[in-house]
Design a protein around this motif. Structure first.
Motif, PDB file in Angstrom:
ATOM      1  N   LEU A 257       0.817  -1.205   0.000  1.00 59.45           N
ATOM      2  CA  LEU A 257       0.000   0.000   0.000  1.00 59.45           C
ATOM      3  C   LEU A 257       0.855   1.260   0.000  1.00 59.45           C
ATOM      4  CD1 LEU A 257      -2.767   1.431   0.358  1.00 59.45           C
ATOM      5  CD2 LEU A 257      -2.438   1.159   2.822  1.00 59.45           C
ATOM      6  N   GLU A 258       1.936   1.237   0.773  1.00 61.26           N
ATOM      7  CA  GLU A 258       2.772   2.430   0.933  1.00 61.26           C
ATOM      8  C   GLU A 258       4.238   2.067   0.735  1.00 61.26           C
ATOM      9  OE1 GLU A 258       0.106   4.290   4.587  1.00 61.26           O
ATOM     10  OE2 GLU A 258       2.017   3.318   5.020  1.00 61.26           O
TER      11      GLU A 258
ATOM     12  N   ILE B 207       8.259  17.454 -10.966  1.00 56.70           N
ATOM     13  CA  ILE B 207       9.034  16.638 -11.915  1.00 56.70           C
ATOM     14  C   ILE B 207       8.304  15.330 -12.215  1.00 56.70           C
ATOM     15  CG2 ILE B 207      11.225  15.452 -12.336  1.00 56.70           C
ATOM     16  CD1 ILE B 207      11.935  18.301 -12.127  1.00 56.70           C
ATOM     17  N   LEU B 208       7.904  14.599 -11.158  1.00 56.09           N
ATOM     18  CA  LEU B 208       7.260  13.302 -11.391  1.00 56.09           C
ATOM     19  C   LEU B 208       5.749  13.386 -11.526  1.00 56.09           C
ATOM     20  CD1 LEU B 208       9.345  10.861  -9.180  1.00 56.09           C
ATOM     21  CD2 LEU B 208       9.609  11.462 -11.595  1.00 56.09           C
ATOM     22  N   GLY B 209       5.161  14.523 -11.169  1.00 51.65           N
ATOM     23  CA  GLY B 209       3.724  14.703 -11.377  1.00 51.65           C
ATOM     24  C   GLY B 209       2.829  14.001 -10.380  1.00 51.65           C
ATOM     25  N   LEU B 210       3.350  13.675  -9.202  1.00 53.34           N
ATOM     26  CA  LEU B 210       2.524  13.012  -8.197  1.00 53.34           C
ATOM     27  C   LEU B 210       1.685  14.043  -7.450  1.00 53.34           C
ATOM     28  CD1 LEU B 210       5.074  10.469  -6.680  1.00 53.34           C
ATOM     29  CD2 LEU B 210       3.476  10.133  -8.576  1.00 53.34           C
ATOM     30  N   LYS B 211       0.434  13.705  -7.203  1.00 59.30           N
ATOM     31  CA  LYS B 211      -0.470  14.596  -6.476  1.00 59.30           C
ATOM     32  C   LYS B 211      -0.287  14.380  -4.973  1.00 59.30           C
ATOM     33  CE  LYS B 211      -5.277  15.701  -5.710  1.00 59.30           C
ATOM     34  NZ  LYS B 211      -6.648  15.254  -5.865  1.00 59.30           N
TER      35      LYS B 211
ATOM     36  N   LEU C 280       5.644  14.654   7.277  1.00 64.21           N
ATOM     37  CA  LEU C 280       5.205  13.706   6.255  1.00 64.21           C
ATOM     38  C   LEU C 280       4.472  14.412   5.129  1.00 64.21           C
ATOM     39  CD1 LEU C 280       4.137  10.845   5.186  1.00 64.21           C
ATOM     40  CD2 LEU C 280       2.219  11.239   6.728  1.00 64.21           C
ATOM     41  N   PHE C 281       4.822  14.049   3.908  1.00 67.02           N
ATOM     42  CA  PHE C 281       4.007  14.333   2.727  1.00 67.02           C
ATOM     43  C   PHE C 281       3.603  12.972   2.174  1.00 67.02           C
ATOM     44  CE2 PHE C 281       6.649  18.368   1.552  1.00 67.02           C
ATOM     45  CZ  PHE C 281       6.043  19.086   2.561  1.00 67.02           C
ATOM     46  N   ALA C 282       2.353  12.822   1.767  1.00 69.97           N
ATOM     47  CA  ALA C 282       1.888  11.587   1.137  1.00 69.97           C
ATOM     48  C   ALA C 282       1.415  11.919  -0.270  1.00 69.97           C
ATOM     49  CB  ALA C 282       0.750  10.967   1.948  1.00 69.97           C
ATOM     50  N   TYR C 283       1.866  11.118  -1.231  1.00 73.65           N
ATOM     51  CA  TYR C 283       1.544  11.330  -2.640  1.00 73.65           C
ATOM     52  C   TYR C 283       0.803  10.139  -3.214  1.00 73.65           C
ATOM     53  CZ  TYR C 283       4.905  15.104  -2.318  1.00 73.65           C
ATOM     54  OH  TYR C 283       5.564  16.247  -1.944  1.00 73.65           O
ATOM     55  N   ASP C 284      -0.120  10.424  -4.121  1.00 77.26           N
ATOM     56  CA  ASP C 284      -0.823   9.392  -4.877  1.00 77.26           C
ATOM     57  C   ASP C 284       0.158   8.832  -5.898  1.00 77.26           C
ATOM     58  OD1 ASP C 284      -2.369   7.905  -6.647  1.00 77.26           O
ATOM     59  OD2 ASP C 284      -3.993   9.367  -6.728  1.00 77.26           O
ATOM     60  N   ALA C 285       0.536   7.556  -5.741  1.00 74.22           N
ATOM     61  CA  ALA C 285       1.517   6.923  -6.624  1.00 74.22           C
ATOM     62  C   ALA C 285       0.875   5.897  -7.552  1.00 74.22           C
ATOM     63  CB  ALA C 285       2.611   6.271  -5.789  1.00 74.22           C
ATOM     64  N   GLY C 286      -0.443   5.889  -7.652  1.00 72.12           N
ATOM     65  CA  GLY C 286      -1.153   4.940  -8.508  1.00 72.12           C
ATOM     66  C   GLY C 286      -2.336   4.380  -7.765  1.00 72.12           C
ATOM     67  N   PRO C 287      -3.125   3.570  -8.436  1.00 75.88           N
ATOM     68  CA  PRO C 287      -4.309   3.005  -7.774  1.00 75.88           C
ATOM     69  C   PRO C 287      -3.951   2.280  -6.474  1.00 75.88           C
ATOM     70  CG  PRO C 287      -4.335   2.524 -10.121  1.00 75.88           C
ATOM     71  CD  PRO C 287      -2.987   3.107  -9.808  1.00 75.88           C
ATOM     72  N   ALA C 288      -4.510   2.747  -5.372  1.00 80.32           N
ATOM     73  CA  ALA C 288      -4.317   2.144  -4.044  1.00 80.32           C
ATOM     74  C   ALA C 288      -2.848   2.097  -3.627  1.00 80.32           C
ATOM     75  CB  ALA C 288      -4.942   0.745  -3.985  1.00 80.32           C
ATOM     76  N   GLN C 289      -2.039   3.073  -4.081  1.00 76.07           N
ATOM     77  CA  GLN C 289      -0.618   3.116  -3.752  1.00 76.07           C
ATOM     78  C   GLN C 289      -0.251   4.521  -3.307  1.00 76.07           C
ATOM     79  OE1 GLN C 289       1.799   1.327  -6.994  1.00 76.07           O
ATOM     80  NE2 GLN C 289      -0.201   0.845  -7.840  1.00 76.07           N
ATOM     81  N   ALA C 290       0.551   4.610  -2.263  1.00 75.27           N
ATOM     82  CA  ALA C 290       0.984   5.910  -1.756  1.00 75.27           C
ATOM     83  C   ALA C 290       2.493   5.928  -1.583  1.00 75.27           C
ATOM     84  CB  ALA C 290       0.314   6.211  -0.425  1.00 75.27           C
TER      85      ALA C 290
END
Length: 140
Positions: free
Chosen positions: A9-10, A28-32, A40-50
């Motif tokens: 998940l993470e 640069i990588l375009g993560l939201k 802590l910063f948490a980024y959306d790295a794909g479906p159900a992935q942080a």
């Protein structure tokens, strides 16, 4: 019988400069970015992935929350993680990284036929863009 795992998940990385990390991971990588805090910063790295970007040296102590205690954790030195990319996007990523002055530090063609591009974030963590096939469970 062992209960089933449902994937990772993470993934976490530790950085010294949170502002530089945010510019890198968002611009640069375009993560939201989904969460922004002091440690802590948490980024959306794909479906159900942080992707969790922790402020190195600020996460070693346990943190009490309303829901329970989050155990402290931290690392030293460089870490590594990989993003999955389609094989037909390797050239586009090479060109894009060069246009943003992000040096590809290594390129590996794996025995199974996949290719990985390696580069560093501002804190020296080793990032990988991996195109299948690479692992037996990573075919497409």
């Amino acid at each position: 019988m062992r209960p089933k795992l449902d994937g990772i998940l993470e993934t976490a990385v530790y950085v010294d400069d949170m502002d530089a990390a945010h510019v890198f991971y968002s611009e640069i990588l375009g993560l939201k970015r989904m969460v922004a805090g002091e440690r802590l910063f948490a980024y959306d790295a794909g479906p159900a992935q942080a992707l969790l970007v922790f402020h190195r040296g600020h996460t070693g102590e346990d943190v009490a929350t309303e829901g329970g205690v989050v155990p402290g954790h931290d690392t030293t030195g460089r870490s590594h993680f990989a993003f999955r990319i389609p094989a037909d996007q390797l050239d586009a990523w090479r060109d894009y990284l060069a246009s943003r002055n992000v040096a590809v530090t290594s390129e590996v063609t794996w025995p199974a036929g996949g290719t990985s591009l390696y580069f560093n974030d501002p804190d020296g963590n080793v990032l990988e863009l991996a195109a299948a096939p690479l692992w037996p469970n990573f075919l497409t």
